[in-house]
Design a protein around this motif. Structure first.
Motif, PDB file in Angstrom:
ATOM      1  N   THR A 160      18.265  66.828 -24.035  1.00  0.00           N
ATOM      2  CA  THR A 160      19.730  66.884 -23.915  1.00  0.00           C
ATOM      3  C   THR A 160      20.168  68.318 -23.629  1.00  0.00           C
ATOM      4  O   THR A 160      20.940  68.572 -22.704  1.00  0.00           O
ATOM      5  N   LYS A 161      19.622  69.241 -24.428  1.00  0.00           N
ATOM      6  CA  LYS A 161      20.038  70.648 -24.326  1.00  0.00           C
ATOM      7  C   LYS A 161      19.720  71.226 -22.939  1.00  0.00           C
ATOM      8  O   LYS A 161      20.493  71.999 -22.397  1.00  0.00           O
ATOM      9  N   ASN A 162      18.588  70.856 -22.393  1.00  0.00           N
ATOM     10  CA  ASN A 162      18.179  71.460 -21.124  1.00  0.00           C
ATOM     11  C   ASN A 162      18.625  70.696 -19.889  1.00  0.00           C
ATOM     12  O   ASN A 162      18.687  71.255 -18.801  1.00  0.00           O
TER      13      ASN A 162
END
Ligand code: ADP
Ligand code: ASP
Ligand code: MG
Length: 437
Positions: A160-162
């Motif tokens: 999700t973060k990347n």
């Protein structure tokens, strides 16, 4: 946003690749996950096998043969001119890279890099094809956001973060393409989600972006009620619960990667199994609820080893099973099935790399018996506590087949039986006749 995954056969020829636009609507926001062209990963496994055995000559012959296949692929996929040149450059780059790998030391680390080439090729070629016909798309490198930890567990928050910044960066674009199967491991090396792992990529991405739906497009119209490669007359199942689908995938229904249901289940993302060759067919919807009171499907998982530990000491005295399980835990060996009696416990594993060491430690408890070439046959359906009669129908269908273990009641939706692999075909056919015909 939706996630659409297309398997090996669905991208298996230039013609099939071109036909994907019958299914993909470029005006809708979506991430399209592609597998390698069918047969490619098998070839790459073979090439790595030769390189691991230092048979460089044979490896190069195989690399050249596959290279030629891709040269032909490019000619058919891309019209003469700039785009075909781009495609040819990509193909040459990947195959020169493979050939160069054969000059250096080859370890399981390089093997993973070799296996990654199939998905890198299919996605890049498809991206170029879309460009060539004027359909805008963005190619996202899965190696930048798909990650597993030291226990091979995927890291969804990392994804999700990347992934979010990449999607933000290309705001306004709708069609994103990425590689199934490949990822990085905790050392940052190229790794993969095991064979068939593109399904897993799709559901992990679905979870990571909280997709509206994950669609797995393959070469059959959904999860069938038995293995269509073995049994005639199998039929697609319209609805499955996450639990039912997870059991079937785990216990051998090849249409889905064994772990692929869990992320979708955890993040409540519906999964549809659909047929690329027959896009109008209903397929299978996997969601939280399912039809009640039915036997749904039969699956079988080969390559199982059964271990029986017979103990003179009170087997079920407290703490005993824990000590047994701890041995398997220490050797990172998952247990599939377990049955107990007062004097013995039987369990099954499919990962046998550490079997000798495990057996050695188990001898401390008593005698240990090993049976190889076993198959778990799994019947999945709604077998709630108030239900009756199902187990007897299953056993009746198998009355002419030796059964080594039975597991019933572990969940409300699974009856598992362990048999010799040699009896599998007959067991699946007989169960099919008794339960569905
Ligand atoms: P893909 O390359 O699209 O990932 P797979 O070959 O991995 O496709 O999975 C689809 C195949 O799974 C089908 O062609 C079928 O032969 C096989 N299969 C095994 N068991 C089942 C089942 N219960 N239902 C549907 N397909 C199954
Ligand atoms: N290409 C990989 C394999 O053949 C992953 C996949 O197809 O799902 O296993
Ligand atoms: Mg597959």
């Amino acid at each position: 946003m939706k996630v659409l995954k297309f398997g090996g056969t669905s991208v298996g020829s230039p013609e099939r690749m071109m036909k994907l636009l019958d299914i993909i609507n470029p005006a809708e926001e979506q991430i399209v996950v592609l597998s390698a062209v069918s047969g490619t990963t098998n070839s790459l496994v073979e090439i790595s096998g030769k390189l691991l055995k230092e048979d460089k000559q044979k490896a190069l012959t195989l690399i050249n043969a596959l290279h030629q296949k891709y040269n032909d692929f490019v000619v058919e996929l891309l019209a003469e001119g700039d785009f075909r040149e781009q495609g040819q450059e990509v193909v040459d780059y990947h195959f020169n890279f493979l050939a160069a790998l054969s000059n250096d030391m080859f370890t399981p680390i390089e093997e993973k890099v070799v296996l990654a080439q199939g998905e890198l090729l299919s996605t890049t070629l498809y991206h170029i094809y879309l460009k060539s016909i004027g359909v805008p798309s963005v190619l996202l490198p899965a190696l930048d956001f798909m990650k597993i930890d030291e226990d091979n567990e995927p890291d969804i928050p990392f994804t999700t973060k990347n992934l979010q910044p990449l999607l933000e960066k290309h705001k306004g674009n709708k069609l994103f393409i990425t590689q199934g199967f490949i990822c990085r491991n905790s050392f940052g090396e190229v790794d993969n989600l095991r064979r068939g792992g593109s399904d897993y990529t799709a559901s992990l991405l679905g979870a990571a972006i909280l997709a509206e739906e994950v669609q797995i497009w393959t070469d059959i119209d959904g999860m069938h009620n038995n293995d269509p490669r073995i049994v005639k007359g199998t039929k697609p199942i319209s609805h499955l619960s996450f639990d039912e689908a997870a059991e079937l995938a785990y216990f051998g229904a090849k249409i889905l990667h064994p772990q692929s249901v869990f992320p979708a289940q955890k993040y409540k993302i519906p999964v549809r199994l659909l047929n690329t060759m027959e896009p109008q067919a209903q397929g299978t919807l996997i969601a939280a609820d399912s039809e009640k009171g039915k036997i749904k499907s039969i699956a079988a998982k080969d390559g199982i080893t059964a271990i029986k530990i017979q103990s003179s000491r009170m087997l079920l005295a407290y703490g005993f099973l824990r000590k047994v399980f701890e041995i398997f835990e220490r050797y990172k060996t998952p247990i599939d099935m377990i049955t107990t009696s007062e004097v013995a416990v039987s369990l099954t594993i499919d990962f046998t790399d550490n079997l000798d060491a495990i057996v050695k430690e188990l001898h401390a408890f008593g005698s240990v018996e090993i049976d190889r070439d076993q198959t778990i046959v799994c019947v999945v359906g709604d077998f709630g506590a108030e239900k009756h009669g199902y187990a007897s129908r299953v056993l009746d269908a198998l009355k002419h087949i030796p059964i080594r273990m039975i597991s019933y009641g572990g969940s409300n939706y699974n009856i598992s039986l362990l048999i010799n692999t040699g009896d599998k075909t007959e067991a699946l056919r007989s169960l099919h006749n008794r339960l569905f015909e």
